[in-house]
Structure formats: C-alpha cells, structure tokens
Motif scaffolding. Structure first.
Motif, PDB file in Angstrom:
ATOM      1  N   LYS A 109       0.904  -1.322   0.004  1.00 48.21           N
ATOM      2  CA  LYS A 109       0.115   0.195   0.042  1.00 48.21           C
ATOM      3  C   LYS A 109       1.087   1.143  -0.080  1.00 48.21           C
ATOM      4  N   PRO A 110       0.307   2.172  -0.064  1.00 47.54           N
ATOM      5  CA  PRO A 110       1.104   3.699  -1.237  1.00 47.54           C
ATOM      6  C   PRO A 110       1.472   4.645   1.128  1.00 47.54           C
ATOM      7  N   LEU A 111       2.167   4.937   1.398  1.00 49.59           N
ATOM      8  CA  LEU A 111       2.662   5.954   2.032  1.00 49.59           C
ATOM      9  C   LEU A 111       1.492   6.863   2.750  1.00 49.59           C
ATOM     10  N   ARG A 170      -2.914   9.021   6.006  1.00 43.30           N
ATOM     11  CA  ARG A 170      -3.551   9.789   6.745  1.00 43.30           C
ATOM     12  C   ARG A 170      -4.856   8.757   6.920  1.00 43.30           C
ATOM     13  N   ILE A 171      -4.111   7.206   7.199  1.00 48.17           N
ATOM     14  CA  ILE A 171      -5.124   6.726   8.486  1.00 48.17           C
ATOM     15  C   ILE A 171      -5.168   6.830   9.234  1.00 48.17           C
ATOM     16  N   GLY A 207       3.735   0.492   9.572  1.00 47.23           N
ATOM     17  CA  GLY A 207       5.222   0.939  10.402  1.00 47.23           C
ATOM     18  C   GLY A 207       5.105   2.171  10.266  1.00 47.23           C
ATOM     19  N   VAL A 208       5.778   2.185   8.750  1.00 43.18           N
ATOM     20  CA  VAL A 208       6.553   3.807   8.498  1.00 43.18           C
ATOM     21  C   VAL A 208       5.619   4.825   8.870  1.00 43.18           C
ATOM     22  N   ALA A 209       4.609   4.340   8.434  1.00 42.56           N
ATOM     23  CA  ALA A 209       3.789   5.802   8.807  1.00 42.56           C
ATOM     24  C   ALA A 209       2.788   5.819  10.200  1.00 42.56           C
ATOM     25  N   ALA A 210       3.766   5.153  11.547  1.00 43.37           N
ATOM     26  CA  ALA A 210       3.207   5.084  12.457  1.00 43.37           C
ATOM     27  C   ALA A 210       4.400   5.668  13.019  1.00 43.37           C
ATOM     28  N   LEU A 211       5.136   5.577  12.842  1.00 41.96           N
ATOM     29  CA  LEU A 211       6.905   6.244  12.492  1.00 41.96           C
ATOM     30  C   LEU A 211       6.507   8.062  12.813  1.00 41.96           C
ATOM     31  N   ARG A 212       6.201   7.602  11.629  1.00 41.79           N
ATOM     32  CA  ARG A 212       6.278   8.937  11.001  1.00 41.79           C
ATOM     33  C   ARG A 212       5.462   9.843  12.084  1.00 41.79           C
ATOM     34  N   LEU A 225       6.540  13.423  10.219  1.00 39.41           N
ATOM     35  CA  LEU A 225       5.263  14.729  10.449  1.00 39.41           C
ATOM     36  C   LEU A 225       5.680  15.311  11.782  1.00 39.41           C
ATOM     37  N   LEU A 226       4.649  14.633  12.564  1.00 42.03           N
ATOM     38  CA  LEU A 226       4.857  15.262  13.517  1.00 42.03           C
ATOM     39  C   LEU A 226       5.760  16.092  14.604  1.00 42.03           C
TER      40      LEU A 226
END
Length: 260
Positions: free
Chosen positions: A193-195, A200-201, A223-228, A259-260
């Motif tokens: 799936k795309p990052l 967004r989720i 996991g990448v999205a979570a860490l970001r 991101l944050l």
C-alpha cells in the motif's frame, strides 16, 4: 513498549494470542485476498497468473470466511475499548470480512473508497477496469467512543488528492496514487500500500503515542506511517523476506524527519 516498534516473523494467530487483551489503539489489516490460484492480473502492462504465494491460496468460500472471522475475533480482543480497526481489500475479501464484522458486533463507521488515478489497465477488455480498493473503518461496538481527528482531515494539506477541496470536510472517497517506485527501494511486495494512504489513516484515527498493530504487515507500510506520526508499531508477517524489508524501512523511517 520502549522501542518504537516490534516485528514478529511467524503465524499471525499464534503471535496475537501472546498479547494481552485491549493492548492496541488501532489495528490496520490488509488480509490475504485468497485468490492466488483462481485468476489473472496485470503486471507491468502484461497479463500474468495470480500467484502471490501459499499465504494467498483460495481454500473455498466457507474456509476463507472462517479464516477472516478468526483473525477479526482476535483483533477485537486486542483493541482497547475505544480503539478502531481498518480493514482493506477488494471484492475478493471485503464482503466476507464485512459480514464477519457484523457477526462479531463491530460497529462500522465508514466504508472508504480508495480511488487510484494510475490504476493498471484491464487487459482482458471483458469488464470495467478496476481502479479502486475499499476500506472498512469500525470500532469495537456501538457504545464505544472512537477518536477521529476531524480538524486534520478538514484542514490538512492533500495536494495530490483531486477530490479533497481545501477547508472542506474529508469525504469517503480518497484519490491516492498507487505505490510509487521509491517506496519499494528496499524490496517489493505484491500488495504494498502507498504511504500516503496509511499516513492519512494513522492521522485520522489515532493520537500521538498510540500503539498500532498490523497482523499481516507485508513490507511494513503501516509501521512507517506510525513512526512518522510519533506512534508505536507492532507488526507480524509469516514471510522472513517481507519482515526483513519492513525492518529496513522502519530503520530508515527512524532516521528521517518525522511528520509531527
């Protein structure tokens, strides 16, 4: 958890059974579609047989349904009282998952249409070109009080989404391009799936510090999205190759600006 992520290589059910009740704030699941021995697909502009591996083998309607209901029941046990679950899929898997969720008394909040502007063509020319996937977003039960970052979804910057209008409510159809090549630099997964989708989720349905589970994590995009976003991640996959790719991606994410 002191480490921002934990990865497990093994059977998802066995690993999940080792977690305590109500451990996770959010669970994202992109389960096997169970279609690898029943059809064809388009890959690099060519018609190819669908064969992602034994983990995706079709075992028949009844067995497939029981498989989905089994992991959904375990996910419900692991969700915190106000936690939510996202289930991603196509018509191959989403209908049995939705029915199983109703049987298990999840409370469905939304069905999201992920529209792919750059979807692969339909080479058979016998039916409409598949250009979307769907996601079910649900909480544990009707009385739960789930988290939704309404303001981030309304006022956030989504320049590549042709559907999202600035300063307007986020609708249930999202325009997000399929996974770009740069997100596969550590290796390829057939259903990656795309990052942008997972970013967004995670932003929409979790607060900073949340613990997120992906029991069929593949190459680790969740996991990448979570860490970001400053969350903690637990991922499971039974394929050592994909766990290795996920590990590399997560280490790379830790060395990048969040991101944050």
């Amino acid at each position: 958890m002191t480490n921002p992520y934990q990865l497990y290589c093994g059977d998802s059910f066995e690993v999940m059974q080792g977690f305590a009740d109500e451990t996770f704030d959010m669970i994202f699941v992109d389960p096997p579609y169970l279609i690898s021995n029943v059809g064809t697909s388009c890959q690099n502009g060519k018609l190819v047989s669908i064969n992602k591996g034994g983990w995706d083998k079709d075992s028949g309607i009844e067995a497939n349904f029981e498989f989905h209901k089994k992991w959904l029941a375990e996910c419900k046990r692991l969700l915190k009282p106000n936690g939510t679950i996202w289930v991603s899929g196509t018509y191959h898997s989403l209908y049995p998952c939705g029915f199983a969720m109703m049987q298990l008394k999840y409370h469905i909040l939304n069905d999201i249409i992920w529209f792919k502007p750059n979807a692969s063509p339909n080479l058979s020319c016998k039916y409409f070109t598949a250009s979307h996937e769907s996601l079910i977003w649900a909480r544990k039960n009707k009385k739960a009080k789930h988290y939704f970052n309404y303001q981030a979804m309304k006022e956030g910057n989504f320049p590549k989404d042709m559907i999202k209008k600035p300063h307007c409510q986020m609708r249930s159809v999202w325009s997000i391009f399929a996974t770009p090549p740069e997100e596969k630099k550590f290796g390829r997964h057939p259903t990656q799936k795309p990052l942008a989708l997972l970013d967004r989720i995670v932003s929409a349905s979790t607060e900073e510090g949340a613990i997120i589970l992906d029991p069929f994590m593949g190459s680790g995009t969740t996991g990448v999205a979570a860490l970001r976003a400053g969350r903690t991640f637990v991922g499971i996959d039974n394929c050592p190759e994909y766990v290795d790719i996920a590990e590399k991606r997560l280490k790379d994410a830790l060395n990048s600006k969040p991101l944050l």
